[in-house]
Design a protein around this motif. Structure first.
Motif, PDB file in Angstrom:
ATOM      1  N   PRO A   1      36.565 126.646  15.383  1.00  0.00           N
ATOM      2  CA  PRO A   1      37.411 125.449  15.288  1.00  0.00           C
ATOM      3  C   PRO A   1      37.968 124.984  16.634  1.00  0.00           C
ATOM      4  CG  PRO A   1      38.021 127.059  13.610  1.00  0.00           C
ATOM      5  CD  PRO A   1      37.015 127.718  14.493  1.00  0.00           C
ATOM      6  N   GLN A   2      38.038 125.888  17.607  1.00  0.00           N
ATOM      7  CA  GLN A   2      38.551 125.516  18.925  1.00  0.00           C
ATOM      8  C   GLN A   2      37.622 124.548  19.647  1.00  0.00           C
ATOM      9  OE1 GLN A   2      37.595 128.526  17.994  1.00  0.00           O
ATOM     10  NE2 GLN A   2      36.197 129.404  19.499  1.00  0.00           N
TER      11      GLN A   2
ATOM     12  N   MET B   1      36.355 121.858  18.330  1.00  0.00           N
ATOM     13  CA  MET B   1      36.425 120.559  17.640  1.00  0.00           C
ATOM     14  C   MET B   1      36.534 119.390  18.619  1.00  0.00           C
ATOM     15  SD  MET B   1      36.573 119.270  14.557  1.00  0.00           S
ATOM     16  CE  MET B   1      37.076 117.802  13.716  1.00  0.00           C
TER      17      MET B   1
ATOM     18  N   MET C   1      33.629 116.597  18.994  1.00  0.00           N
ATOM     19  CA  MET C   1      33.935 115.220  18.597  1.00  0.00           C
ATOM     20  C   MET C   1      33.756 114.250  19.754  1.00  0.00           C
ATOM     21  SD  MET C   1      34.420 114.686  15.448  1.00  0.00           S
ATOM     22  CE  MET C   1      35.028 113.020  15.573  1.00  0.00           C
TER      23      MET C   1
ATOM     24  N   SER D   1      34.338 113.398  11.582  1.00  0.00           N
ATOM     25  CA  SER D   1      35.303 114.452  11.860  1.00  0.00           C
ATOM     26  C   SER D   1      35.317 115.492  10.744  1.00  0.00           C
ATOM     27  CB  SER D   1      36.695 113.841  12.031  1.00  0.00           C
ATOM     28  OG  SER D   1      37.655 114.851  12.190  1.00  0.00           O
ATOM     29  N   GLN D   2      35.268 115.034   9.507  1.00  0.00           N
ATOM     30  CA  GLN D   2      35.236 115.964   8.379  1.00  0.00           C
ATOM     31  C   GLN D   2      33.970 116.805   8.386  1.00  0.00           C
ATOM     32  OE1 GLN D   2      35.807 113.469   4.962  1.00  0.00           O
ATOM     33  NE2 GLN D   2      38.009 113.290   5.293  1.00  0.00           N
TER      34      GLN D   2
ATOM     35  N   VAL E   1      32.125 117.567  11.050  1.00  0.00           N
ATOM     36  CA  VAL E   1      32.195 118.501  12.175  1.00  0.00           C
ATOM     37  C   VAL E   1      33.103 119.666  11.816  1.00  0.00           C
ATOM     38  CG1 VAL E   1      33.009 118.781  14.555  1.00  0.00           C
ATOM     39  CG2 VAL E   1      31.633 116.799  13.950  1.00  0.00           C
ATOM     40  N   LYS E   2      34.259 119.365  11.212  1.00  0.00           N
ATOM     41  CA  LYS E   2      35.195 120.422  10.844  1.00  0.00           C
ATOM     42  C   LYS E   2      34.561 121.397   9.861  1.00  0.00           C
ATOM     43  CE  LYS E   2      39.390 119.089  10.436  1.00  0.00           C
ATOM     44  NZ  LYS E   2      40.619 118.461   9.976  1.00  0.00           N
ATOM     45  N   ALA E   3      33.829 120.862   8.878  1.00  0.00           N
ATOM     46  CA  ALA E   3      33.159 121.729   7.909  1.00  0.00           C
ATOM     47  C   ALA E   3      32.082 122.572   8.584  1.00  0.00           C
ATOM     48  CB  ALA E   3      32.542 120.879   6.801  1.00  0.00           C
TER      49      ALA E   3
ATOM     50  N   LEU F   1      31.939 123.500  11.750  1.00  0.00           N
ATOM     51  CA  LEU F   1      32.547 124.505  12.637  1.00  0.00           C
ATOM     52  C   LEU F   1      33.219 125.630  11.846  1.00  0.00           C
ATOM     53  CD1 LEU F   1      34.073 122.254  15.435  1.00  0.00           C
ATOM     54  CD2 LEU F   1      32.047 123.709  15.605  1.00  0.00           C
ATOM     55  N   ALA F   2      33.725 125.305  10.678  1.00  0.00           N
ATOM     56  CA  ALA F   2      34.406 126.317   9.866  1.00  0.00           C
ATOM     57  C   ALA F   2      33.407 127.267   9.196  1.00  0.00           C
ATOM     58  CB  ALA F   2      35.269 125.658   8.807  1.00  0.00           C
TER      59      ALA F   2
END
Length: 148
Positions: free
Chosen positions: A115-116, A118, A122, A139-140, A142-144, A146-147
């Motif tokens: 997550p760091q 992100m 982005m 963004s959603q 990418v967050k998913a 990366l998680a």
């Protein structure tokens, strides 16, 4: 041809053809561009004009949602018509496969997958997908990614 020149040419064509609704939207776009140029004391290039158009699209989508929630279908219809004209000036949107490929490349470029990363991911995706994807949805994704 630059975006501003294309808008000017389309405005003239809309005047000659008597397309009052299209002419009004093009004038709104030109006014938003001019306002930003005056505020920032710069001449906008095509990338900055795209940013103005993206902001206008987001505003129209928000307005449509609010008007529909309030039961004002007449006003939502006006916003939809404006949105269609504005979107006509944006580049072809990226497909899901293309967007996933951009995200994967940005993650590989960042070198880390937590997550760091992100912000780095982005920034890379935003530069590559400017005007071609909804950054909130990106963004959603990418967050998913990366998680998990």
């Amino acid at each position: 041809m630059s975006m501003k020149q294309r808008l000017t040419d389309d405005m003239k064509a809309a005047m000659k053809a008597g397309e009052k609704d299209r002419l009004g939207v093009i004038r709104l776009i030109n006014a938003a561009i001019k306002q930003r140029e005056v505020d920032e004391r710069i001449a906008l290039d095509d990338a900055q004009v795209l940013a103005v158009l993206e902001k206008m699209v987001k505003q129209r989508k928000d307005s449509i949602a609010q008007y529909e929630a309030a039961g004002r279908e007449d006003l939502a219809g006006v916003e939809r018509a404006e949105l269609a004209v504005i979107q006509g000036y944006l580049p072809e949107p990226l497909g899901d496969a293309e967007l996933d490929a951009l995200i994967d490349a940005a993650i590989a470029e960042a070198g880390t997958a937590g997550p760091q990363a992100m912000g780095k991911v982005m920034a890379a995706v935003k530069a590559a997908a400017a005007g071609r994807a909804d950054m909130g949805a990106v963004s959603q994704r990418v967050k998913a990614r990366l998680a998990g």
